[in-house]
Enzyme design. Structure first.
Site, PDB file in Angstrom:
ATOM      1  N   SER A 172      28.342 -23.596 -49.710  1.00  0.00           N
ATOM      2  CA  SER A 172      28.090 -22.959 -50.807  1.00  0.00           C
ATOM      3  C   SER A 172      26.885 -23.326 -51.561  1.00  0.00           C
ATOM      4  CB  SER A 172      29.041 -23.203 -51.850  1.00  0.00           C
ATOM      5  OG  SER A 172      29.106 -22.836 -53.126  1.00  0.00           O
ATOM      6  N   TYR A 192      35.577 -29.340 -55.740  1.00  0.00           N
ATOM      7  CA  TYR A 192      35.289 -28.241 -54.953  1.00  0.00           C
ATOM      8  C   TYR A 192      33.979 -28.505 -54.088  1.00  0.00           C
ATOM      9  CZ  TYR A 192      33.618 -23.745 -53.156  1.00  0.00           C
ATOM     10  OH  TYR A 192      33.325 -22.822 -52.330  1.00  0.00           O
ATOM     11  N   LYS A 207      32.424 -29.621 -50.037  1.00  0.00           N
ATOM     12  CA  LYS A 207      31.459 -28.482 -49.357  1.00  0.00           C
ATOM     13  C   LYS A 207      30.283 -29.642 -48.814  1.00  0.00           C
ATOM     14  CE  LYS A 207      33.467 -24.655 -49.555  1.00  0.00           C
ATOM     15  NZ  LYS A 207      34.059 -24.258 -48.373  1.00  0.00           N
ATOM     16  N   ASN A 256      26.334 -15.690 -54.558  1.00  0.00           N
ATOM     17  CA  ASN A 256      27.549 -15.254 -55.143  1.00  0.00           C
ATOM     18  C   ASN A 256      28.111 -14.044 -54.581  1.00  0.00           C
ATOM     19  OD1 ASN A 256      26.333 -16.984 -57.125  1.00  0.00           O
ATOM     20  ND2 ASN A 256      27.860 -16.428 -58.748  1.00  0.00           N
ATOM     21  N   ASN A 289      35.897 -15.662 -61.989  1.00  0.00           N
ATOM     22  CA  ASN A 289      34.436 -15.328 -61.638  1.00  0.00           C
ATOM     23  C   ASN A 289      34.229 -13.956 -62.282  1.00  0.00           C
ATOM     24  OD1 ASN A 289      35.437 -16.817 -58.795  1.00  0.00           O
ATOM     25  ND2 ASN A 289      33.652 -17.481 -59.612  1.00  0.00           N
ATOM     26  N   GLY A 334      29.833 -26.961 -67.646  1.00  0.00           N
ATOM     27  CA  GLY A 334      29.272 -27.020 -66.166  1.00  0.00           C
ATOM     28  C   GLY A 334      28.554 -25.804 -65.705  1.00  0.00           C
TER      29      GLY A 334
HETATM   30  P1  NAD Z   1      39.570 -16.770 -49.595  1.00  0.00           P
HETATM   31  O1  NAD Z   1      40.556 -17.729 -50.428  1.00  0.00           O
HETATM   32  O2  NAD Z   1      39.863 -15.399 -49.942  1.00  0.00           O
HETATM   33  O3  NAD Z   1      39.741 -17.157 -47.994  1.00  0.00           O
HETATM   34  C1  NAD Z   1      40.129 -18.384 -47.598  1.00  0.00           C
HETATM   35  C2  NAD Z   1      41.244 -18.004 -46.489  1.00  0.00           C
HETATM   36  O4  NAD Z   1      41.655 -19.302 -45.872  1.00  0.00           O
HETATM   37  C3  NAD Z   1      42.579 -17.683 -46.962  1.00  0.00           C
HETATM   38  O5  NAD Z   1      42.904 -16.403 -46.359  1.00  0.00           O
HETATM   39  C4  NAD Z   1      43.537 -18.668 -47.076  1.00  0.00           C
HETATM   40  O6  NAD Z   1      44.950 -17.964 -46.934  1.00  0.00           O
HETATM   41  C5  NAD Z   1      42.987 -19.315 -45.823  1.00  0.00           C
HETATM   42  N1  NAD Z   1      43.262 -20.785 -45.956  1.00  0.00           N
HETATM   43  C6  NAD Z   1      43.262 -21.858 -46.664  1.00  0.00           C
HETATM   44  N2  NAD Z   1      43.592 -22.745 -46.488  1.00  0.00           N
HETATM   45  C7  NAD Z   1      43.899 -22.694 -44.951  1.00  0.00           C
HETATM   46  C8  NAD Z   1      44.397 -23.632 -43.995  1.00  0.00           C
HETATM   47  N3  NAD Z   1      44.711 -25.201 -44.400  1.00  0.00           N
HETATM   48  N4  NAD Z   1      44.793 -23.256 -42.966  1.00  0.00           N
HETATM   49  C9  NAD Z   1      44.694 -21.776 -42.697  1.00  0.00           C
HETATM   50  N5  NAD Z   1      44.205 -21.034 -43.686  1.00  0.00           N
HETATM   51  C10 NAD Z   1      43.816 -21.427 -44.942  1.00  0.00           C
HETATM   52  O7  NAD Z   1      38.221 -17.165 -49.867  1.00  0.00           O
HETATM   53  P2  NAD Z   1      36.620 -16.629 -49.841  1.00  0.00           P
HETATM   54  O8  NAD Z   1      35.995 -16.068 -50.985  1.00  0.00           O
HETATM   55  O9  NAD Z   1      36.823 -15.656 -48.553  1.00  0.00           O
HETATM   56  O10 NAD Z   1      35.883 -17.834 -49.179  1.00  0.00           O
HETATM   57  C11 NAD Z   1      35.770 -18.227 -47.790  1.00  0.00           C
HETATM   58  C12 NAD Z   1      34.974 -19.770 -47.687  1.00  0.00           C
HETATM   59  O11 NAD Z   1      33.795 -19.412 -48.195  1.00  0.00           O
HETATM   60  C13 NAD Z   1      35.661 -20.768 -48.377  1.00  0.00           C
HETATM   61  O12 NAD Z   1      35.580 -22.052 -47.740  1.00  0.00           O
HETATM   62  C14 NAD Z   1      34.849 -20.840 -49.744  1.00  0.00           C
HETATM   63  O13 NAD Z   1      34.980 -21.961 -50.057  1.00  0.00           O
HETATM   64  C15 NAD Z   1      33.695 -20.459 -49.083  1.00  0.00           C
HETATM   65  N6  NAD Z   1      32.833 -19.974 -50.338  1.00  0.00           N
HETATM   66  C16 NAD Z   1      33.116 -18.883 -50.944  1.00  0.00           C
HETATM   67  C17 NAD Z   1      32.295 -18.320 -52.036  1.00  0.00           C
HETATM   68  C18 NAD Z   1      33.021 -17.138 -52.860  1.00  0.00           C
HETATM   69  O14 NAD Z   1      32.224 -17.071 -53.942  1.00  0.00           O
HETATM   70  N7  NAD Z   1      33.877 -16.479 -52.406  1.00  0.00           N
HETATM   71  C19 NAD Z   1      31.207 -18.943 -52.353  1.00  0.00           C
HETATM   72  C20 NAD Z   1      30.850 -19.989 -51.453  1.00  0.00           C
HETATM   73  C21 NAD Z   1      31.665 -20.318 -50.320  1.00  0.00           C
HETATM   74  C1  UD1 Z   2      31.125 -20.311 -59.716  1.00  0.00           C
HETATM   75  C2  UD1 Z   2      31.589 -21.647 -59.246  1.00  0.00           C
HETATM   76  C3  UD1 Z   2      30.699 -21.886 -58.067  1.00  0.00           C
HETATM   77  C4  UD1 Z   2      31.152 -20.947 -56.931  1.00  0.00           C
HETATM   78  C5  UD1 Z   2      31.037 -19.686 -57.384  1.00  0.00           C
HETATM   79  C6  UD1 Z   2      31.929 -18.820 -56.267  1.00  0.00           C
HETATM   80  C7  UD1 Z   2      31.542 -22.583 -61.665  1.00  0.00           C
HETATM   81  C8  UD1 Z   2      31.089 -23.667 -62.560  1.00  0.00           C
HETATM   82  N1  UD1 Z   2      31.078 -22.494 -60.431  1.00  0.00           N
HETATM   83  O1  UD1 Z   2      29.845 -19.831 -59.556  1.00  0.00           O
HETATM   84  O2  UD1 Z   2      30.934 -23.585 -57.831  1.00  0.00           O
HETATM   85  O3  UD1 Z   2      30.759 -21.543 -55.674  1.00  0.00           O
HETATM   86  O4  UD1 Z   2      31.803 -19.496 -58.572  1.00  0.00           O
HETATM   87  O5  UD1 Z   2      33.080 -18.919 -56.295  1.00  0.00           O
HETATM   88  O6  UD1 Z   2      32.846 -22.294 -61.511  1.00  0.00           O
HETATM   89  N2  UD1 Z   2      30.487 -15.328 -66.720  1.00  0.00           N
HETATM   90  C9  UD1 Z   2      30.706 -14.708 -67.782  1.00  0.00           C
HETATM   91  N3  UD1 Z   2      32.053 -14.471 -68.081  1.00  0.00           N
HETATM   92  C10 UD1 Z   2      33.154 -14.764 -67.331  1.00  0.00           C
HETATM   93  C11 UD1 Z   2      32.881 -15.391 -65.930  1.00  0.00           C
HETATM   94  C12 UD1 Z   2      31.509 -15.712 -65.686  1.00  0.00           C
HETATM   95  O7  UD1 Z   2      29.924 -14.608 -68.676  1.00  0.00           O
HETATM   96  O8  UD1 Z   2      34.308 -14.419 -67.555  1.00  0.00           O
HETATM   97  C13 UD1 Z   2      29.000 -15.782 -66.157  1.00  0.00           C
HETATM   98  C14 UD1 Z   2      28.888 -17.358 -65.749  1.00  0.00           C
HETATM   99  O9  UD1 Z   2      28.770 -17.998 -67.071  1.00  0.00           O
HETATM  100  C15 UD1 Z   2      27.532 -17.338 -64.927  1.00  0.00           C
HETATM  101  C16 UD1 Z   2      27.979 -15.892 -64.163  1.00  0.00           C
HETATM  102  O10 UD1 Z   2      28.776 -15.133 -65.148  1.00  0.00           O
HETATM  103  O11 UD1 Z   2      26.703 -17.115 -65.804  1.00  0.00           O
HETATM  104  C17 UD1 Z   2      28.520 -15.940 -62.725  1.00  0.00           C
HETATM  105  O12 UD1 Z   2      29.873 -16.655 -62.998  1.00  0.00           O
HETATM  106  P1  UD1 Z   2      30.846 -16.862 -61.704  1.00  0.00           P
HETATM  107  O13 UD1 Z   2      31.015 -15.822 -61.141  1.00  0.00           O
HETATM  108  O14 UD1 Z   2      31.930 -17.677 -62.272  1.00  0.00           O
HETATM  109  O15 UD1 Z   2      29.865 -17.717 -60.427  1.00  0.00           O
HETATM  110  P2  UD1 Z   2      29.277 -19.135 -60.762  1.00  0.00           P
HETATM  111  O16 UD1 Z   2      29.407 -19.460 -62.084  1.00  0.00           O
HETATM  112  O17 UD1 Z   2      27.981 -18.818 -60.197  1.00  0.00           O
END
Ligand code: NAD
Ligand code: UD1
Length: 334
Positions: free
Chosen positions: A124, A148, A152, A178, A198, A293
């Protein structure tokens, strides 16, 4: 090529499984459904018209995972499984360290035992902490602000050490910016339980009148309109990046790191206005204080992924807004 996808029924995993199947990969998914639903299995099959193997198992369960490796004889791994909520990780740090680190360790041990040499890992942009300069390049300093993010970073270190100990092992860390949007069918997408943290899931629920108004966290940042700027990337583009990464991982060795972002930053208000326009809906909002944060701005320099993976994001902010809303509307039709 046969690919084991952990967390393959989750948000990003399910979109990646669709792309893999459409590109004729054989797919084996291991997911414990802790943050996903079994319906996604059928939806992926409906979208692609193809079947794949699914195990409802915890990746931390090394014995079960070992049986799956013995049976399936996969060629490579994409590792999505993990917990991802920043706030929850501050409240329950051990739960995050345990699940995210133990799943990775048990997975890599099974890979070693069964001679599987390449892994693509979901990292991430959170590993860049509060960047001093923009756009963010892969060799910028790394730091984290929550458990978290630390999981990573630790996993990046673990996989790098494994590569250092075995010069035939290949690990590609994809640092996502994002991810938003959904598959154009509207069958799979992101629908978090409870009140979303988010931005996009929150906007969608306000537009759908499930929530009254969006709170915009601060309008006094040093950005073009004062609200936070992020690099939003369509989940389908992100999914396609994984196919490029597994191809690269299969042909190379060592640890590699790539930003997956578009390279363009949009503010909270840019996203709200685009969402309103493309979906022809209202999104009431109020400005409130900054969220602790948060950083002012964060966007990728994505050129390394273009040069070395041949990957580039194709879909724009309008498609992201349209597809995110389409998914929620389709969910309601059920
Ligand atoms: P998600 O929660 O939708 O998907 C994760 C999946 O993993 C889920 O289906 C959950 O049931 C499964 N899981 C969790 N722990 C497990 C375990 N121990 N064994 C088997 N299955 C397990 O999340 P996502 O948004 O699809 O994210 C996928 C990956 O990408 C994650 O590692 C997350 O940290 C990373 N990531 C996500 C974002 C984001 O914004 N969505 C951003 C950066 C990184
Ligand atoms: C957040 C996480 C980041 C994670 C990413 C994807 C935090 C501090 N960071 O990132 O670690 O990798 O999600 O899961 O939680 N915002 C609003 N109103 C809302 C929600 C968000 O104004 O109700 C704004 C935030 O201040 C930011 C932007 O929207 O400026 C995006 O926010 P968000 O979607 O939560 O993502 P990140 O903060 O980038």
């Amino acid at each position: 090529m046969k690919v084991l996808v952990t967390g393959g029924l989750g948000y990003i995993g399910s979109h990646t499984v669709v792309e893999l199947l459409e590109d004729n990969y054989e797919v084996v998914v291991v997911d414990n459904l802790s943050n996903s639903s079994i319906d996604v299995y059928d939806k992926i099959k409906t979208i692609t018209g193809k079947d794949f193997v699914f195990y409802e198992e915890d990746v931390c369960n090394e014995d079960k995972l070992d049986e799956i490796f013995a049976k399936e004889k996969v060629d490579s791994v994409i590792h999505f499984a993990g917990y991802k909520a920043v706030g929850e990780s501050c409240e329950k740090p051990l739960m995050y360290y345990e699940n995210n680190l133990m799943s990775t360790i048990s997975l890599v041990k099974c890979m070693q035992r069964h001679g599987v040499k390449s892994i693509v890992f979901s990292s991430s942009a959170t590993v860049y902490g509060s960047p001093e300069k923009l756009p963010i390049e892969e060799d910028f300093p790394l730091s984290t602000t929550n458990p978290y993010g630390t999981t990573k970073l630790f996993i990046e270190h673990i996989l790098t050490d494994v590569c250092n100990a075995d010069n035939t092992f290949s690990a590609i860390m994809l640092r996502y910016f994002n991810p938003i949007g959904a598959h154009k069918s509207g069958l799979i997408g992101e629908n978090p339980k409870g009140i979303p943290n988010n931005l996009m899931p929150y906007i969608v629920r306000v537009a759908d009148k499930q929530l009254k108004e969006l709170s915009v966290f601060g309008n006094d940042y040093d950005t073009h309109d004062g609200t936070g700027v992020r690099d939003y990337i369509h989940v389908v583009d992100l999914a396609k990046g994984h196919l490029k990464a597994i191809e690269k991982a299969a042909k190379s060795s060592g640890a590699k790191f790539y930003n997956l972002g578009t390279g363009t930053g949009y503010s909270v208000l840019d996203l709200v206005e685009t969402f309103k326009k493309v979906n022809n809906v209202d999104v009431p909002y109020k400005i409130v204080g900054r969220r602790p944060g948060d950083i002012a701005a964060c966007y990728a320099d994505p050129k390394l992924a273009l040069e070395e993976l041949g990957w580039k994001a194709e879909l724009g902010i309008e498609e992201m807004c349209r597809d995110s809303y389409n998914y929620i509307l389709k969910q309601k039709e059920k």
